[in-house]
Design an enzyme around this catalytic site. Sequence first.
Site, mmCIF file in Angstrom:
data_model
loop_
_atom_site.group_PDB
_atom_site.id
_atom_site.type_symbol
_atom_site.label_atom_id
_atom_site.label_comp_id
_atom_site.label_asym_id
_atom_site.label_seq_id
_atom_site.Cartn_x
_atom_site.Cartn_y
_atom_site.Cartn_z
ATOM 1 C CB THR A 139 -0.766 0.192 1.368
ATOM 2 O OG1 THR A 139 -1.498 -1.333 1.140
ATOM 3 C CG2 THR A 139 -1.958 1.074 1.325
ATOM 4 N N GLY A 178 2.484 -3.238 8.226
ATOM 5 C CA GLY A 178 2.731 -3.528 9.612
ATOM 6 C C GLY A 178 4.106 -3.841 9.933
ATOM 7 C CD GLU A 426 -4.620 -9.481 2.298
ATOM 8 O OE1 GLU A 426 -3.886 -8.747 2.625
ATOM 9 O OE2 GLU A 426 -4.857 -10.047 1.191
#
Lengths: 685, 685
Positions: A139, A178, A426
């Site tokens: 992303t 993350g 997701e």
Amino acid sequence: MQLMQSARAKTSFDTRQLTYIIYGGEKETRLREEAVARVERILGEDGKRLPYVYGEVTRTDLYHRGLHVGKSMLEDEVINDHQKFSHLDINHMLINTSPFGLHVGMFMPTIELQADAEQRAHWLPLARSGQITGTYCQTELGHGTFLRKLETVARFDPKADEFVIHSPTLTSTKYWPGGLGHSVSHAMVMARLIIHQKDYGIHAFMVQLRSFEDWKPLPGIELGDIGLKLGMNGNDNGYAIFRHVRIPRRNMMMGQAKVARDGTYTPPSEDSAKHSYSTMIYARAAIAHCVAFVLGKACTIAIRYSTVREQGNLSFGASDSTELPIMAFKSQHYRLLVLLAQAYAIAFSAKTCLKQYETLRRQQENGDNSMLPYLHIMSAGLKAYGGQLTADGSEDARRCCGGHGYSVLSGFPDIVTTQASIPVLEGENHVLYQQAARYLIKKAQLVRVGNPGMDVKDLEYLWMGYEDLAAGRDRRCLATDDQLFDPSFLLQIFRHRATRNIFECEAALRSSLESGLKPRAAWNRHMMRLIAAARHHVEYYTLESFIRNLEEIQDAGVQRVMRHVCRLYALSTIESPNSIGSSSFFEDGYISIEQIKVIHEHTNTTLEAVLPDAIGLTDAWNFSDASLASALGRKDGNVYEVLFEWTRQLPMNVRNRTTGAGVDAVAFEEHIRPSIHLMAAHSKL
Amino acid sequence: MQLMQSARAKTSFDTRQLTYIIYGGEKETRLREEAVARVERILGEDGKRLPYVYGEVTRTDLYHRGLHVGKSMLEDEVINDHQKFSHLDINHMLINTSPFGLHVGMFMPTIELQADAEQRAHWLPLARSGQITGTYCQTELGHGTFLRKLETVARFDPKADEFVIHSPTLTSTKYWPGGLGHSVSHAMVMARLIIHQKDYGIHAFMVQLRSFEDWKPLPGIELGDIGLKLGMNGNDNGYAIFRHVRIPRRNMMMGQAKVARDGTYTPPSEDSAKHSYSTMIYARAAIAHCVAFVLGKACTIAIRYSTVREQGNLSFGASDSTELPIMAFKSQHYRLLVLLAQAYAIAFSAKTCLKQYETLRRQQENGDNSMLPYLHIMSAGLKAYGGQLTADGSEDARRCCGGHGYSVLSGFPDIVTTQASIPVLEGENHVLYQQAARYLIKKAQLVRVGNPGMDVKDLEYLWMGYEDLAAGRDRRCLATDDQLFDPSFLLQIFRHRATRNIFECEAALRSSLESGLKPRAAWNRHMMRLIAAARHHVEYYTLESFIRNLEEIQDAGVQRVMRHVCRLYALSTIESPNSIGSSSFFEDGYISIEQIKVIHEHTNTTLEAVLPDAIGLTDAWNFSDASLASALGRKDGNVYEVLFEWTRQLPMNVRNRTTGAGVDAVAFEEHIRPSIHLMAAHSKL
């Protein structure tokens, strides 16, 4: 506590047997219990003390705690050689709450599926042993799931035999992965491959982010945290800017596409390209599986609290001041038992999907990819459906706990803010439903033109349903009142609705195209119905899989109660005060006005049958008090003492008792006293 | 930013005129704008810098900030002599986000309505000038809204001419009142009045909590914070334990019930008892009014972001990689425009209810309480409905912003966590709906036995609807397709549904009672339908009030666009993919299958009509960039630069850039390095 004991005593079945079903067997259950207990011990979480994160914590503290938890899980997995935390963390949440969620969930799977043999041999042992940790870096600030518009560039420099990773614009900044902020050493960076000015599209590149010496970002790399989020703050979701960062050519994952020493590009074979989809199938099915546990947690807390919380109620005639546990009130047990049924339904359908994924992986080893497209959209649909139901459902369970559910000490804020991520991570839910819809419409086109190529067994119902519709059959639900109590007959209603809507969507799209609309405009015109139709298929799949799982249950007591739970899921999906889009069951007159009343009656009967087993059905999820981290959800029902004990333990209260005799000094000195003086002076004017 | 400019240029009406309607006139709008600007200046919030609370803040920091904000608003009100923040704070949130929300919302109104003249003359000037601040102390650890079971005791000691306030049990601990932890000097304590061992029920007592000298809790009083909540953490919701705390007899509010020097108890007159309900009516209608603004904020952020966020999309045929602002996609503008229509609908119906409240207050001065019971349940119903729609709706608007909506920098976490309090505060939603249902059922009983005593004008529709039903009329919707485009005709559909369900509930209850069920069991049996029926009445009221407000709009351009918005509210309430309980419109066959299709078509037409005005309709709410506190919702559309600028300004990033060259030292030294060594050692075994 007596209320809890007597409620638990009503349980009609062996909850431990159901626990084994939920966790995949007795041995699995035990091994996970042991692993969770080991990590809880290391973290000092015993369910008695105030949980650390409920105290006086900043963004940095929350991250450090998340890192501690994440490392403890990773170390336990490596040292004790298991993968019990591969998608469910010790708190039964999606592993993404930890900085290393993507390490196990996406980084390692990408190496497995997209690296060539030599690369796998090099990277996998390092990653599996935790010597390197990685994140999946897709992303960007300006684009998320729409892969084709990613802007990060990997330009091949043939002289140096290197790729140059570069962020050409502000919007190309990698944002959200993350662990990217400060935790991981490596990243699998998705970037546009450029060779001799030619753009070959998005490929995966292994980039070392930090020096193992001093953990400093390597030259040309800027890394940072993206700050607080609604939830999941143990994870340092981060950003990365690459300024002409050089990596060896062999750091591109070359299991599929390849770039030779001279810059020659070999595209992936059709088969191998499909392998990369498998990561996504697994990730999405795993998310659907995981969220069922979180909804199970929410129900456990709310049902336990409702068992010991007493209240009088309104009544129609004379007011009645005797009190009952609030679980006795219909607005309470209706909502909570329906949510509990949904948690089981999602757990079972996700389990089915994960099994189908395993079958696919075996077939793929023999070069058979035929199941892939279906499983791709099925896992997408299940993730969207499970995400929607559990995010909305855990919030409704919170509301069932009234004011106390709003306190962090209830455990709910952590649960609902974590679940709130699911509909958007997701793959955003509405995009995923559309992917599923597109596939289903294509299948419907084939069916309509008489193509028997309904190669996916799960979709045979569409073919059968279409034949019935085309022949003028199945326009009214012909079930007797008794049959409407049987999940298998209720499945027919789900079948009718899904079939009708999918074929109506197909016809509507066709007609829009024939009237001259461009494909994109036609799709946009019918988008809401297409999304609904995809959901209808997922609901059919979910009920069907629930029924099949039911039949496999050996223990008679468990099977009896789970049959009620399955029925409750089916009936309440057709019609309940909180069901979304339930008018789709009625809008074509398939179900008669009388049948709706029967469904209401059956729902009431089923609720009465399930109610005595409410505590048993929550105990079966096997959450430790520490993993619930809730004063309201305690297994022993000792709610008020723990709630108040934790309140007294809050660091702010401890400090103000100790140092300020009940006064918050800063509040008084800096704000309250000056203000009182100001007001007094002003009132004398 | 160009995208934003061209979207704004499409606006067909004068947004400022609509702003005046929303805020109650030109002067009101301007005065509030000025007040907000003054306080924003004091707080240093300019919409450009990272908002303070998004940084490195603990529970204590959040409280201190809330105190600073609350004091600044209070001082501005006192010094500039206005009540612009009496229920809406500077961020257009419910004033309860401040420690002094209950001071203005409940403490002062309780003095006004429940004190006698002498008490009012003493306490009100002190409270109005901010020299004392108070909270409303009702909820206890063990009981919330169920007043009759509160345990705190106020025993009259005739010798000393004092009351002794005491918390006899753990569960009697006062828990939740805003500002109670460390901020306020006084509390209006709801406690059981005991005189000579006789229990006279719950009364209100003024208790000074803290010394003005050093702010220490007075002897016998333990005070503390209840810790972090899901949201509203600027408020120090607190707990209080009273250990035989003595207050003068005259600290009981004696505007209604009285206790004489010798302990003689005079109960309240029937009239005066009713006055105490007025506080609740105002509070609930004000909450409904306030939450409309918060949903307006959520829509403003999501619609502005959707105007500048571009994405390609799925389409049916060939894939299309050109990008569009995501607002163009139906799944985006359908959801967001429906939510925007709901925000306006709630704002208008709450405004109507607040006007009716003013009328009631005037009537009460002439001893006329006839409107009170109706307004009591109407404000309860509106609060429940508005709270439900806006809590769910702001969360859906957040999801419309994808991943970025999950970041605090989007402003959404603050909005959705604050809104999440609404369904459970000031009366839990399902309890409030039941209060409304009980009243409606009683009215329906009167109507059924032919009692013309339908004294409430707003309920005449029930009487008319019943006559039609009883005469066999109005069993099918006879509107033409064109009429289904007209809000006034759509109102007939709302009328039919509410009437039918209320009378069906009345019949069902009656039949259950006749078959021998006790009142409480009968009520419980039909509870879910009763709750739904109450909501149906509120939805009728809301649409009716929207239509009436529409007719009063002078500006032709504003009226034209608001007519579309009103239509969208009506159509989407009847049927939309996200509507809850919409099957109630269809379950009796009132609306035909063909009419459902017409309603879908009309919805699409209306969406197309509203879409060009989407930005104008959000601008009209008049939120400053500072009050939105959102990188996504900026008026100029400069989303990505601000989002990244704020990310760089995060204290954790500033610190790690400055002192650690991009390394979080604690994370590395305490967690990561030891773990890497451990893993390396283990892999050598």
